[in-house]
Design a protein around this motif. Structure first.
Motif, PDB file in Angstrom:
ATOM      1  N   TYR A  27       0.864  -1.190   0.000  1.00 51.33           N
ATOM      2  CA  TYR A  27       0.000   0.000   0.000  1.00 51.33           C
ATOM      3  C   TYR A  27       0.896   1.233   0.000  1.00 51.33           C
ATOM      4  N   TRP A  28       0.571   2.213  -0.816  1.00 53.15           N
ATOM      5  CA  TRP A  28       1.298   3.492  -0.826  1.00 53.15           C
ATOM      6  C   TRP A  28       0.439   4.521  -0.117  1.00 53.15           C
ATOM      7  N   ASP A  29       0.944   5.073   0.974  1.00 51.44           N
ATOM      8  CA  ASP A  29       0.249   6.134   1.697  1.00 51.44           C
ATOM      9  C   ASP A  29       0.782   7.473   1.184  1.00 51.44           C
ATOM     10  N   HIS A  30      -0.026   8.147   0.392  1.00 53.70           N
ATOM     11  CA  HIS A  30       0.422   9.400  -0.219  1.00 53.70           C
ATOM     12  C   HIS A  30       0.460  10.555   0.777  1.00 53.70           C
ATOM     13  N   VAL A  31      -0.238  10.442   1.893  1.00 53.17           N
ATOM     14  CA  VAL A  31      -0.201  11.499   2.911  1.00 53.17           C
ATOM     15  C   VAL A  31       1.074  11.374   3.740  1.00 53.17           C
ATOM     16  N   VAL A  32       1.312  10.182   4.274  1.00 51.27           N
ATOM     17  CA  VAL A  32       2.499   9.939   5.097  1.00 51.27           C
ATOM     18  C   VAL A  32       3.747   9.771   4.223  1.00 51.27           C
ATOM     19  N   ARG A  33       3.540   9.455   2.936  1.00 48.73           N
ATOM     20  CA  ARG A  33       4.608   9.259   1.949  1.00 48.73           C
ATOM     21  C   ARG A  33       5.497   8.079   2.334  1.00 48.73           C
ATOM     22  N   ARG A  44       2.437 -19.055  10.663  1.00 49.32           N
ATOM     23  CA  ARG A  44       1.617 -17.880  10.981  1.00 49.32           C
ATOM     24  C   ARG A  44       2.472 -16.648  11.253  1.00 49.32           C
ATOM     25  N   ILE A  45       3.592 -16.538  10.579  1.00 52.69           N
ATOM     26  CA  ILE A  45       4.519 -15.434  10.804  1.00 52.69           C
ATOM     27  C   ILE A  45       4.434 -14.441   9.647  1.00 52.69           C
ATOM     28  N   ALA A  46       4.390 -13.163   9.986  1.00 54.57           N
ATOM     29  CA  ALA A  46       4.369 -12.104   8.973  1.00 54.57           C
ATOM     30  C   ALA A  46       5.133 -10.898   9.502  1.00 54.57           C
ATOM     31  N   THR A  47       5.594 -10.085   8.579  1.00 50.26           N
ATOM     32  CA  THR A  47       6.279  -8.840   8.917  1.00 50.26           C
ATOM     33  C   THR A  47       5.616  -7.694   8.176  1.00 50.26           C
ATOM     34  N   LEU A  48       5.341  -6.619   8.879  1.00 51.57           N
ATOM     35  CA  LEU A  48       4.793  -5.414   8.274  1.00 51.57           C
ATOM     36  C   LEU A  48       5.905  -4.375   8.240  1.00 51.57           C
ATOM     37  N   LEU A  49       6.299  -3.985   7.032  1.00 49.67           N
ATOM     38  CA  LEU A  49       7.372  -3.000   6.860  1.00 49.67           C
ATOM     39  C   LEU A  49       6.775  -1.654   6.499  1.00 49.67           C
ATOM     40  N   LEU A  50       7.228  -0.610   7.160  1.00 44.73           N
ATOM     41  CA  LEU A  50       6.849   0.760   6.817  1.00 44.73           C
ATOM     42  C   LEU A  50       8.104   1.429   6.281  1.00 44.73           C
ATOM     43  N   LEU A  51       8.068   1.809   5.016  1.00 41.59           N
ATOM     44  CA  LEU A  51       9.248   2.319   4.315  1.00 41.59           C
ATOM     45  C   LEU A  51       9.001   3.759   3.865  1.00 41.59           C
ATOM     46  N   PRO A  52       9.297   4.736   4.736  1.00 44.98           N
ATOM     47  CA  PRO A  52       9.039   6.134   4.381  1.00 44.98           C
ATOM     48  C   PRO A  52      10.047   6.662   3.372  1.00 44.98           C
ATOM     49  N   LYS A  53       9.623   7.667   2.639  1.00 44.26           N
ATOM     50  CA  LYS A  53      10.530   8.374   1.739  1.00 44.26           C
ATOM     51  C   LYS A  53      11.627   9.025   2.573  1.00 44.26           C
ATOM     52  N   GLY A  55      13.845  11.313   4.556  1.00 40.81           N
ATOM     53  CA  GLY A  55      13.528  12.531   5.295  1.00 40.81           C
ATOM     54  C   GLY A  55      12.173  12.508   5.984  1.00 40.81           C
ATOM     55  N   LYS A  56      11.392  11.428   5.833  1.00 41.20           N
ATOM     56  CA  LYS A  56      10.041  11.367   6.400  1.00 41.20           C
ATOM     57  C   LYS A  56       9.925  10.429   7.597  1.00 41.20           C
ATOM     58  N   LEU A  57      11.034   9.812   8.037  1.00 40.73           N
ATOM     59  CA  LEU A  57      10.968   8.847   9.127  1.00 40.73           C
ATOM     60  C   LEU A  57      10.456   9.468  10.419  1.00 40.73           C
ATOM     61  N   GLU A  58      10.993  10.600  10.803  1.00 40.01           N
ATOM     62  CA  GLU A  58      10.572  11.244  12.053  1.00 40.01           C
ATOM     63  C   GLU A  58       9.096  11.613  12.004  1.00 40.01           C
ATOM     64  N   TRP A  59       8.628  12.094  10.862  1.00 48.34           N
ATOM     65  CA  TRP A  59       7.222  12.461  10.702  1.00 48.34           C
ATOM     66  C   TRP A  59       6.340  11.219  10.826  1.00 48.34           C
ATOM     67  N   LEU A  60       6.775  10.100  10.205  1.00 46.37           N
ATOM     68  CA  LEU A  60       6.036   8.843  10.304  1.00 46.37           C
ATOM     69  C   LEU A  60       5.982   8.371  11.753  1.00 46.37           C
ATOM     70  N   GLU A  61       7.087   8.448  12.464  1.00 44.47           N
ATOM     71  CA  GLU A  61       7.118   8.031  13.862  1.00 44.47           C
ATOM     72  C   GLU A  61       6.109   8.811  14.707  1.00 44.47           C
ATOM     73  N   LYS A  62       5.950  10.091  14.428  1.00 48.73           N
ATOM     74  CA  LYS A  62       4.995  10.925  15.181  1.00 48.73           C
ATOM     75  C   LYS A  62       3.550  10.573  14.838  1.00 48.73           C
ATOM     76  N   LYS A  63       3.293  10.183  13.583  1.00 44.52           N
ATOM     77  CA  LYS A  63       1.930   9.887  13.125  1.00 44.52           C
ATOM     78  C   LYS A  63       1.495   8.454  13.399  1.00 44.52           C
ATOM     79  N   LEU A  64       2.446   7.557  13.687  1.00 46.00           N
ATOM     80  CA  LEU A  64       2.148   6.142  13.842  1.00 46.00           C
ATOM     81  C   LEU A  64       1.186   5.912  15.009  1.00 46.00           C
ATOM     82  N   SER A  65       0.115   5.175  14.719  1.00 47.03           N
ATOM     83  CA  SER A  65      -0.897   4.893  15.740  1.00 47.03           C
ATOM     84  C   SER A  65      -1.590   3.578  15.395  1.00 47.03           C
TER      85      SER A  65
END
Length: 79
Positions: A27-33, A44-53, A55-65
């Motif tokens: 999924y591409w999140d165009h708001v969080v980028r 039953r094992i899975a990994t969810l990766l969040l790969l920000p553009k 310079g956007k890591l800190e912003w993603l960390e603040k928005k993560l919920s």
């Protein structure tokens, strides 16, 4: 397989890399980028990766919920 891993813009090291063949859900999140990638492994094992553009890591960390993660799981699609 040993390949280059770019630690930052100036440092590169050689490390063993994982490779996966087959489909995954994305999924591409165009708001969080950021790309969201769900990788299933054996059992039953899975990994969810969040790969920000860059310079956007800190912003993603603040928005993560819990609500944002639920949104990602809802909108993932096979690729």
């Amino acid at each position: 397989m040993i390949e280059d891993f770019h630690v930052n813009q100036t440092v590169t090291i050689r490390v063993p890399m994982m490779h996966r063949l087959g489909r995954c859900k994305v999924y591409w999140d165009h708001v969080v980028r950021c790309w969201v990638v769900l990788l299933h492994f054996q059992g039953r094992i899975a990994t969810l990766l969040l790969l920000p553009k860059q310079g956007k890591l800190e912003w993603l960390e603040k928005k993560l919920s819990e609500k944002l993660l639920a949104k990602y799981l809802k909108f993932l699609h096979s690729r």
